[in-house]
Structures are given as structure tokens and as C-alpha cells.
Design an enzyme around this catalytic site. Structure first.
Site, PDB file in Angstrom:
ATOM      1  N   HIS A 405       0.811  -1.217   0.000  1.00 53.53           N
ATOM      2  CA  HIS A 405       0.000   0.000   0.000  1.00 53.53           C
ATOM      3  C   HIS A 405       0.849   1.275   0.000  1.00 53.53           C
ATOM      4  O   HIS A 405       0.317   2.378  -0.198  1.00 53.53           O
ATOM      5  CB  HIS A 405      -0.938  -0.005   1.211  1.00 53.53           C
ATOM      6  CG  HIS A 405      -2.240   0.707   0.972  1.00 53.53           C
ATOM      7  ND1 HIS A 405      -2.466   1.520  -0.126  1.00 53.53           N
ATOM      8  CD2 HIS A 405      -3.387   0.730   1.687  1.00 53.53           C
ATOM      9  CE1 HIS A 405      -3.682   2.012  -0.069  1.00 53.53           C
ATOM     10  NE2 HIS A 405      -4.279   1.552   1.031  1.00 53.53           N
ATOM     11  N   ASP A 409      -2.604   2.187  -4.629  1.00 49.62           N
ATOM     12  CA  ASP A 409      -3.875   2.433  -3.963  1.00 49.62           C
ATOM     13  C   ASP A 409      -4.952   1.528  -4.558  1.00 49.62           C
ATOM     14  O   ASP A 409      -4.725   0.823  -5.546  1.00 49.62           O
ATOM     15  CB  ASP A 409      -4.281   3.903  -4.112  1.00 49.62           C
ATOM     16  CG  ASP A 409      -3.304   4.849  -3.426  1.00 49.62           C
ATOM     17  OD1 ASP A 409      -2.821   4.495  -2.336  1.00 49.62           O
ATOM     18  OD2 ASP A 409      -3.011   5.920  -3.993  1.00 49.62           O
TER      19      ASP A 409
END
Length: 431
Positions: A405, A409
């Protein structure tokens, strides 16, 4: 890192500078300190969580061992020294391929035994099955010394195996009546207190298992893992495979579902290139080449990830052929170091063992994402036909993308999966 300098008239044996995954361990020295060795003769074996390689002597001379067996060998570490007759120019370490002896031997090797090249050669030379030899190496591994000791002791065993005359029958002794204490079965003492679980065995960790554990822990500690899940209809690739499987088989190539997953991953990377990347503190390194690793299970031993290099340059036949070569080499313990290096993305086809969905699938650091493919099964879906909803049975599987992450996204992740599923579901019947 060991930064020992080269002595006059000597040449260092160094660990490879390029090394995929976790650090290597000195597994076996094939010669002893003081032995005379020849240039290009294998002298030491290194093992990572992925592969065992032999490193050869860079020159003629006398061996001096620096790093002992079981010691960590970081890239560029000095493993030993060749004391040569004259000053030699430094050279890169020579990695010997893991070559089998002639195939006419009756000895068959189980790939899960993870035998080193030197051990394999000794077993084949003496026609000894690996299961016949008691293993004393770390993690229950079979060593050269185990095989040599077995071969040397075998003539003695054969001499002692001559049957002795049968003893004369004797009258049976009548056992004395058992006392109350003798008659009661002995109690099994639990390992940890009266109510603790009983232990059946202590199984030493293999070097591969320890390295896998370190690699997985490092990945989870380094990258925040997030998983997105889609569902894919396999009808199109099943139809293509059914039509073309024999054509590929005539060329000695097995057309597997994984072939389609690799090809679809390439198309998804071309659409969303940032998935094919590596995180750095100051920038994101996006790769031009799409080199895809395939997680390959080795039974209880662990798993290994051979890499299809530059998959974007291969057609479907080329992918299937290379995939077959790498999978066979992995399961036969014949992968070379280069076969597990340079991956930019990984596929985990965990559905082959029955899993519908797995989360998170640990990212193969320093990559940014890993694709998971669940088990294929027939599912009932609702489709509109001529304006009327109807129930249909379709072959479907869950596909997931676990991402770092820091790099990606949700919208980028879902864009990649959308393209992947689109390619799978719209695979043309021809071509």
C-alpha cells in the site's frame, strides 16, 4: 561483510554479488583446508531459500577455508582462499550448473530431499538410494560424509550379514506372575506440566524453511499488505485450451492454465505499469521488463519461485514452454541461480491445492504486488438473456491482487485486476 584482502600469490573465493531473496548459507565444503584444487573444480556449496549452487575454484592452488559450514555468506563475502603459485587476476566466482549424472543409473531422487550436487554424484557413482543412508546434516540433510561413511561401511555390513546357525530349541520359560506395579501401564509424562500437550517429535528447521520464514517476516514488517478480490470466468481459456492442447502436446509442450495467467498478467502490466515496480524511499522504480515468478510448491520442504524472464517478449507458446522447463527443474532440484533471480512480479496459484481464496498472500519483496488464483469450480450465476434473467453454470475462480500500500492504492489495484479479468474472459478461440 567479510572484506579480507587478497594475499600475494593468492586469490579469494567470493560469494556471488547478485543474490535473489535472503542471504546464503555455506552448506558444504567439498574439499578441506590444505587440499590441492584445480581451476573450475567445485569446492563449496551455497544454499539460499531458493537454490543450491556450487562455487568453483578460480585458480589452481591450495585451499584455505575462511567461512565454515552453516555460516551466513552475504554477497561478496570471502568464503576461502586459493594459495596459488603466482599472482592471479581476480575473477567472478564460477557457478557450476547442477548437472545430473548419466540417466542409466537405477537411483531415483525425490526432489523433496533437496540433495546437493555433490551428494547426488556420490549416490549415483555408488548406485546407492538416498533413503538407505542415515542423514546427519543440519535439518536432517544428507551430507557427503554420510554417503562416504555408508559406502565404506557397506562391505563390513555384508560380511556380518552371513546367516549364523539357528540356535537349538530350548524349553519355554514360564514367566513369573506380574506384580501389581508391573501390570499397570507406564504413564506418559506430558512435555509441559500434567495438562500440557504431549510432544510427538522435534523437527529441526531446514535451511530453506528458516530462510522462507525470514523472507516472509521481512515482507510483512516492511510493506502494508492490502488485498483486492475479483471473480473470473474461465470459459474462454478453457475453450482455447481444449482446442489447442493437442497441438501444443505435439510440440512436447503442456498448455496449462498458468500459461494464461502469465499472459494476462503481462497485458494488465502494460495497462497499469506501476504494479510492475519496486519501492525506494525517494522514488518508485518502474520496470520495462515484466519478469514473472511462479510460486512452485516442494511438498513439506517449502516453495521456490522460478522466474520467466521478459515475459512481455514471449507469445503463448513461448510462455508455456518456458514455464514447463522451469517447473520441471524446480521439482527435480535442478534450478540454477539465474532461474530464480530478477523477478518483478509473482503469481501464487494456490487453488491447485484446493484453496478458494487466500489473504494476504505475502508479497515477494522487494516487489510491489502478488497475484493469487483460487480453485476453479462450477458456480451458478444470473445472466440476462433476451431481457429475462436466467441461471447459468459457469467455471469461475477468485483472483486476488495483494499490494504494497506504500506503492499502490485501491483504484490502481482494481484497474489492474479489471484488465486481467477482461483478458481471461475474452480470450480468442483462435491464436
Amino acid at each position: 561483510m567479510n572484506d579480507m584482502t587478497i594475499k600475494p600469490g593468492s586469490l579469494n573465493i567470493i560469494a556471488p554479488l547478485e543474490q535473489e531473496g535472503t542471504k546464503a548459507v555455506v552448506r558444504t565444503w567439498l574439499r578441506k583446508t590444505g587440499d590441492t584444487v584445480r581451476k573450475h573444480e567445485p569446492v563449496v556449496e551455497l544454499e539460499t531459500d531458493k537454490v543450491v549452487v556450487e562455487i568453483a575454484a578460480p585458480a589452481d592452488g591450495t585451499l584455505e577455508i575462511i567461512l565454515r559450514e552453516d555460516a551466513d555468506a552475504e554477497p561478496g563475502a570471502v568464503l576461502g582462499v586459493i594459495n596459488a603459485g603466482g599472482v592471479q587476476e581476480p575473477s567472478a566466482p564460477v557457478l557450476e550448473p547442477l548437472i545430473e549424472s548419466p540417466a542409466d543409473s537405477s537411483v531415483v531422487f525425490d526432489p523433496e530431499l533437496r540433495l546437493s550436487p555433490a551428494v547426488r554424484r556420490l549416490l549415483r557413482e555408488h548406485n546407492v538410494a538416498p533413503t538407505a543412508v542415515a542423514a546427519t546434516g543440519r535439518g536432517g540433510r544428507l551430507t557427503r560424509e554420510d554417503v562416504l561413511a555408508f559406502v565404506q561401511a557397506e562391505p563390513v555390513k555384508q560380511a556380518l550379514s552371513v546367516p549364523l546357525p539357528a540356535p537349538k530349541p530350548q524349553a519355554k520359560a514360564v514367566p513369573a506372575p506380574a506384580t501389581k506395579a508391573q501390570a499397570a501401564p507406564s504413564a506418559v509424562v506430558p512435555a509441559s506440566g500434567e495438562r500440557g500437550p504431549r510432544v510427538s517429535a522435534h523437527v529441526p528447521h531446514s535451511s530453506m524453511r528458516r530462510k522462507i520464514a525470514e523472507h516472509m517476516q521481512h515482507s510483512v514488517s516492511t510493506a502494508p499488505h492490502v488485498t483486492s478480490v475479483f471473480e473470473a470466468d474461465f470459459s474462454a481459456i478453457i475453450a482455447h485450451r481444449k482446442k489447442n492442447k493437442k497441438l501444443y502436446a505435439d510440440q512436447d509442450v503442456n498448455l496449462t492454465f498458468t500459461t494464461y495467467f502469465v499472459a494476462a498478467s503481462v497485458q494488465a502490466m502494460l495497462a497499469v505499469p506501476n504494479v510492475n515496480s519496486r519501492w525506494h524511499d525517494d522514488y518508485l522504480e518502474v520496470f520495462k521488463d515484466i519478469s514473472i515468478g511462479i510460486g512452485t510448491a516442494l511438498g513439506e520442504t517449502g516453495l521456490i519461485v522460478p522466474v520467466i524472464q521478459r515475459a512481455q517478449e514471449l507469445n503463448i507458446l513461448g510462455i508455456a514452454s518456458r514455464l514447463q522447463e522451469l517447473t520441471m527443474a524446480a521439482r527435480n532440484g535442478k534450478l540454477k541461480a539465474a532461474d530464480v533471480q530478477g523477478g518483478t512480479f509473482t503469481i501464487s496459484n494456490h487453488g491447485t491445492s484446493g484453496s478458494l481464496f487466500a489473504s494476504p498472500i505475502i508479497i515477494n519483496q522487494p516487489q510491489s504486488a502478488i497475484l493469487g488464483i483460487g480453485a476453479l469450480e462450477k458456480r451458478v450465476v444470473v445472466r440476462e438473456v433476451d431481457g429475462v434473467d436466467s441461471f447459468q453454470v459457469r467455471p469461475k475462480a477468485y483472483v486476488s491482487l495483494t499490494i504494497d500500500h506504500r506503492v499502490l492504492d485501491g483504484s490502481v489495484t482494481n484497474a489492474w485486476l479489471s484488465r486481467f479479468v477482461e483478458v481471461i474472459e475474452n480470450w480468442p478461440l483462435e491464436g
